[in-house]
Write a protein that holds these residues in place. Structure first.
Motif, short mmCIF file in Angstrom:
data_model
loop_
_atom_site.label_atom_id
_atom_site.label_comp_id
_atom_site.label_asym_id
_atom_site.label_seq_id
_atom_site.Cartn_x
_atom_site.Cartn_y
_atom_site.Cartn_z
N ASP A 115 0.87 -1.16 -0.01
CA ASP A 115 -0.11 0.01 -0.22
C ASP A 115 0.86 1.31 -0.08
OD1 ASP A 115 -2.43 1.37 -0.02
OD2 ASP A 115 -3.21 0.51 1.75
N ILE A 116 0.14 2.33 -0.06
CA ILE A 116 0.93 3.71 -0.34
C ILE A 116 0.72 4.52 0.93
CG2 ILE A 116 1.03 3.55 -2.72
CD1 ILE A 116 -1.28 5.62 -2.81
N ASN A 117 1.44 5.42 0.86
CA ASN A 117 1.34 6.59 2.24
C ASN A 117 0.37 7.66 1.65
OD1 ASN A 117 2.17 9.27 3.30
ND2 ASN A 117 3.71 7.87 4.33
N LEU A 118 -0.47 7.86 2.59
CA LEU A 118 -1.49 8.69 2.60
C LEU A 118 -1.18 10.24 2.13
CD1 LEU A 118 -4.67 8.87 2.54
CD2 LEU A 118 -4.56 9.45 4.92
N ASN A 136 2.00 11.25 0.86
CA ASN A 136 2.62 11.62 -0.45
C ASN A 136 2.54 10.62 -1.56
OD1 ASN A 136 4.52 9.44 -0.02
ND2 ASN A 136 5.83 10.98 1.39
N PHE A 137 1.78 9.58 -1.36
CA PHE A 137 1.46 8.58 -2.42
C PHE A 137 2.48 7.68 -2.86
CE2 PHE A 137 -0.85 12.74 -3.54
CZ PHE A 137 -2.08 12.23 -2.86
N THR A 138 3.68 7.63 -1.90
CA THR A 138 4.53 6.62 -2.42
C THR A 138 4.59 5.30 -1.49
OG1 THR A 138 6.12 7.77 -0.72
CG2 THR A 138 6.12 8.51 -3.03
N ILE A 139 5.37 4.37 -1.75
CA ILE A 139 5.23 3.19 -1.16
C ILE A 139 5.26 3.33 0.34
CG2 ILE A 139 7.70 2.62 -1.31
CD1 ILE A 139 6.90 -0.31 -1.65
N GLU A 140 4.33 2.65 1.27
CA GLU A 140 4.44 2.91 2.68
C GLU A 140 5.54 1.76 3.22
OE1 GLU A 140 4.39 3.54 5.98
OE2 GLU A 140 2.56 4.67 5.21
#
Length: 370
Positions: free
Chosen positions: A102-105, A107-111
């Motif tokens: 999933d991604i980071n809320l 900055n939309f990069t990988i969590e």
């Protein structure tokens, strides 16, 4: 009806400058096969990106495919579904299994807090994606990669020219793929490149993109044709002369959007990360509330000949070609953003009047926003 405003528009030199750049091709008659302009562009890009090694390609997708092959990856690769089709396709086309994180809320990069839970004995690499010019948590990814002895290839298609705490983006991971497509901050019409740390890979990568040839009579690899031609390289040489000015123009457009939309209820605006010198590649907004709110704004802009983009929608793990192979419920943040993100037009020559027209339409539809 007003002239159409596309989500992006190519930066180009003057016609006279490009003609002057390609004039000697009519004398040499050498149009491809890593000739003079190709070599010159590689040299200039190494300087600009402050990278250790670089190889040019006819497009970014093949650059990604061949660096995957050159690094001899196998098994599973951890990546994200919040990306363009190319990232996932390259992994699958090389016979690997994408494992979606999933991604980071914000900055939309990988969590990165989820990566370790996805690592198995079959994991060989991580392919994170720098999104819209937002940069992954490169330090944490490096820590994880070292701990588990994994390769890291960054999809840096959106990240050309960015620095992190003064360090060029091409210097992170084992390799980075850049796209030089016509719509990118820096373009060679079509084109791409891969930068990499291990200089010994140069010969292998060069061979893969040229049918596997390592000499006039030697074919050591099962390669293809992914060479950048001289006309592409010439466009790159011209555009590279103005790249800093182009980025500054994009910054002004970006800031105009912020000025016009800041504080508007129901819309989250992009923020520049601390320590990051951005390239202002895109202007994504996240429209909260019902998922149809984004679609309403999109259609209202379209009625006025303004073409924003639902970018990235759908997630790659929802594509028809991967039906029943992946579960998008496992990446709920990525799904949430994909259903609500809208990338507004942004390019160096976009006028403030056009930005104001776009933002006026958005603000006039504030009733659909939370």
């Amino acid at each position: 009806m007003n002239q159409p405003i596309q989500v992006t528009r190519s930066s180009m030199p003057s016609l006279e400058e490009y003609i002057e750049e390609i004039k000697d091709l009519w004398e040499s008659k050498v149009l491809t096969n890593t000739a003079k302009k190709h070599k010159q562009l590689e040299t200039e890009l190494v300087k600009y990106l402050n990278s250790q090694n670089i190889t040019l390609f006819t497009n970014g997708h093949l650059a990604l495919e061949y660096i995957i092959e050159a690094l001899q990856l196998s098994g599973e690769v951890i990546t994200t579904p919040f990306t363009f089709a190319s990232t996932t396709h390259a992994i699958v086309r090389k016979g690997l299994i994408p494992v979606f994180c999933d991604i980071n809320l914000n900055n939309f990069t990988i969590e990165t807090t989820l990566i370790e839970s996805l690592i198995t004995e079959r994991t060989s690499a991580i392919i994170p994606v720098h999104v819209y010019g937002n940069i992954c948590d490169v330090e944490e990814i490096e820590r994880i990669a070292k701990k588990y002895n994994l390769k890291v290839i960054y999809d840096a298609a959106h990240a050309f020219g960015i620095t992190v705490n003064g360090k060029g983006i091409a210097n992170f991971g084992d390799a980075s793929m850049f796209s030089f497509h016509a719509t990118k901050v820096f373009n060679t019409i079509e084109g791409g490149a891969v930068t990499f740390k291990d200089a010994s890979l140069k010969k292998t990568i060069e061979a893969y993109k040229n049918f596997g040839l390592t000499g006039p009579e030697n074919v050591e690899y099962i390669g293809g044709n992914a060479k950048m031609n001289e006309f592409q390289a010439a466009m790159g040489l011209c555009n590279l002369r103005y790249i800093n000015q182009e980025i500054m123009k994009r910054k002004k457009v970006f800031e105009r959007y912020i000025d016009q939309l800041e504080g508007l209820r129901g819309i989250h605006l992009p923020k520049i990360q601390n320590g990051v010198e951005s390239n202002y590649a895109y202007f994504p907004i996240v429209i909260e509330g019902n998922t149809n709110n984004r679609n309403i704004i999109y259609e209202e802009l379209k009625k006025q000949n303004i073409f924003a983009r639902k970018y990235f929608y759908p997630l790659t793990n929802m594509f028809d070609c991967y039906k029943d192979r992946f579960d998008s419920n496992l990446t709920p943040v990525a799904q949430y953003i994909a259903d609500r993100v809208l990338t507004l037009p942004l390019y160096a020559d976009l006028s403030f009047n056009d930005v104001d027209r776009i933002t006026t339409i958005i603000k006039s539809n504030s009733s659909v926003l939370q």
